[in-house]
Design a protein around this motif. Sequence first.
Motif, PDB file in Angstrom:
ATOM      1  N   GLU A   1      26.574  23.611  48.617  1.00  0.00           N
ATOM      2  CA  GLU A   1      27.557  24.373  49.440  1.00  0.00           C
ATOM      3  C   GLU A   1      27.142  25.942  48.897  1.00  0.00           C
ATOM      4  N   TRP A   2      26.516  25.929  47.974  1.00  0.00           N
ATOM      5  CA  TRP A   2      25.910  27.421  46.975  1.00  0.00           C
ATOM      6  C   TRP A   2      24.538  28.151  47.796  1.00  0.00           C
ATOM      7  N   ILE A   3      24.408  27.147  48.304  1.00  0.00           N
ATOM      8  CA  ILE A   3      23.066  27.627  49.219  1.00  0.00           C
ATOM      9  C   ILE A   3      23.626  28.002  50.217  1.00  0.00           C
ATOM     10  N   GLN A   4      24.365  27.849  51.028  1.00  0.00           N
ATOM     11  CA  GLN A   4      24.934  27.736  52.816  1.00  0.00           C
ATOM     12  C   GLN A   4      26.021  28.897  52.251  1.00  0.00           C
ATOM     13  N   ARG A   5      26.856  29.247  50.629  1.00  0.00           N
ATOM     14  CA  ARG A   5      26.879  30.717  50.723  1.00  0.00           C
ATOM     15  C   ARG A   5      26.126  31.787  51.004  1.00  0.00           C
ATOM     16  N   ALA A   6      25.164  31.988  50.158  1.00  0.00           N
ATOM     17  CA  ALA A   6      24.009  32.401  49.634  1.00  0.00           C
ATOM     18  C   ALA A   6      23.646  33.026  51.445  1.00  0.00           C
ATOM     19  N   TYR A   7      22.634  31.859  51.808  1.00  0.00           N
ATOM     20  CA  TYR A   7      22.820  32.017  53.187  1.00  0.00           C
ATOM     21  C   TYR A   7      23.839  33.320  54.338  1.00  0.00           C
ATOM     22  N   GLU A   8      25.535  32.621  54.068  1.00  0.00           N
ATOM     23  CA  GLU A   8      26.577  33.083  55.042  1.00  0.00           C
ATOM     24  C   GLU A   8      26.544  35.171  54.184  1.00  0.00           C
ATOM     25  N   LEU A   9      26.081  34.820  53.148  1.00  0.00           N
ATOM     26  CA  LEU A   9      26.234  36.534  52.721  1.00  0.00           C
ATOM     27  C   LEU A   9      24.691  37.053  53.159  1.00  0.00           C
TER      28      LEU A   9
ATOM     29  N   PRO B   1      15.144  43.411  52.165  1.00  0.00           N
ATOM     30  CA  PRO B   1      13.673  43.827  51.474  1.00  0.00           C
ATOM     31  C   PRO B   1      14.317  41.933  50.402  1.00  0.00           C
ATOM     32  N   ARG B   2      13.158  41.565  50.135  1.00  0.00           N
ATOM     33  CA  ARG B   2      13.820  39.913  49.810  1.00  0.00           C
ATOM     34  C   ARG B   2      14.367  40.873  48.230  1.00  0.00           C
ATOM     35  N   ALA B   3      13.988  41.543  47.041  1.00  0.00           N
ATOM     36  CA  ALA B   3      13.879  42.500  46.495  1.00  0.00           C
ATOM     37  C   ALA B   3      15.499  42.677  46.210  1.00  0.00           C
ATOM     38  N   ARG B   4      16.138  42.980  47.317  1.00  0.00           N
ATOM     39  CA  ARG B   4      17.242  43.482  47.854  1.00  0.00           C
ATOM     40  C   ARG B   4      18.158  42.167  47.884  1.00  0.00           C
ATOM     41  N   ALA B   5      17.753  41.133  48.287  1.00  0.00           N
ATOM     42  CA  ALA B   5      18.860  39.698  48.781  1.00  0.00           C
ATOM     43  C   ALA B   5      18.729  39.281  47.191  1.00  0.00           C
ATOM     44  N   GLN B   6      18.122  39.223  46.794  1.00  0.00           N
ATOM     45  CA  GLN B   6      18.034  38.609  44.860  1.00  0.00           C
ATOM     46  C   GLN B   6      19.451  39.429  44.159  1.00  0.00           C
ATOM     47  N   GLU B   7      19.196  40.937  44.484  1.00  0.00           N
ATOM     48  CA  GLU B   7      20.210  42.190  44.079  1.00  0.00           C
ATOM     49  C   GLU B   7      21.634  41.493  44.289  1.00  0.00           C
TER      50      GLU B   7
ATOM     51  N   VAL C   1      22.657  38.135  42.896  1.00  0.00           N
ATOM     52  CA  VAL C   1      22.746  39.006  41.733  1.00  0.00           C
ATOM     53  C   VAL C   1      24.569  39.167  41.539  1.00  0.00           C
ATOM     54  N   ALA C   2      24.708  39.964  41.881  1.00  0.00           N
ATOM     55  CA  ALA C   2      26.032  41.421  42.081  1.00  0.00           C
ATOM     56  C   ALA C   2      27.103  40.803  42.398  1.00  0.00           C
ATOM     57  N   HIS C   3      26.970  39.416  44.142  1.00  0.00           N
ATOM     58  CA  HIS C   3      28.513  38.464  43.862  1.00  0.00           C
ATOM     59  C   HIS C   3      28.468  37.632  42.902  1.00  0.00           C
ATOM     60  N   GLU C   4      30.487  37.762  43.452  1.00  0.00           N
ATOM     61  CA  GLU C   4      30.928  36.930  42.070  1.00  0.00           C
ATOM     62  C   GLU C   4      30.742  35.606  41.963  1.00  0.00           C
TER      63      GLU C   4
END
Length: 72
Positions: free
Chosen positions: A3-11, A24-30, A33-36
């Motif tokens: 579920e947490w990976i699906q939530r990452a997709y939704e974000l 950009p991949r680097a922006r996606a990582q940021e 990481v920044a999301h609560e």
Amino acid sequence: MPEWIQRAYELLVSHTADTTDGIPRARAQELLVAHEEFSEDAADAEYAIERLLSRGWLYEVDEELRITDRDR
């Protein structure tokens, strides 16, 4: 898929909703990481991105992540 990976997709989908371009991949990582809801560990963000790529939910062009199917 967890579920947490699906939530990452939704974000990531929500951050690309107004464009057909990717993120950009680097922006996606940021963003992850920044999301609560996510760990501040960059390795977790990278793992989520890799899982989404390997499952075909995302694809990558020139280090830019794009959504495969917005209707998932």
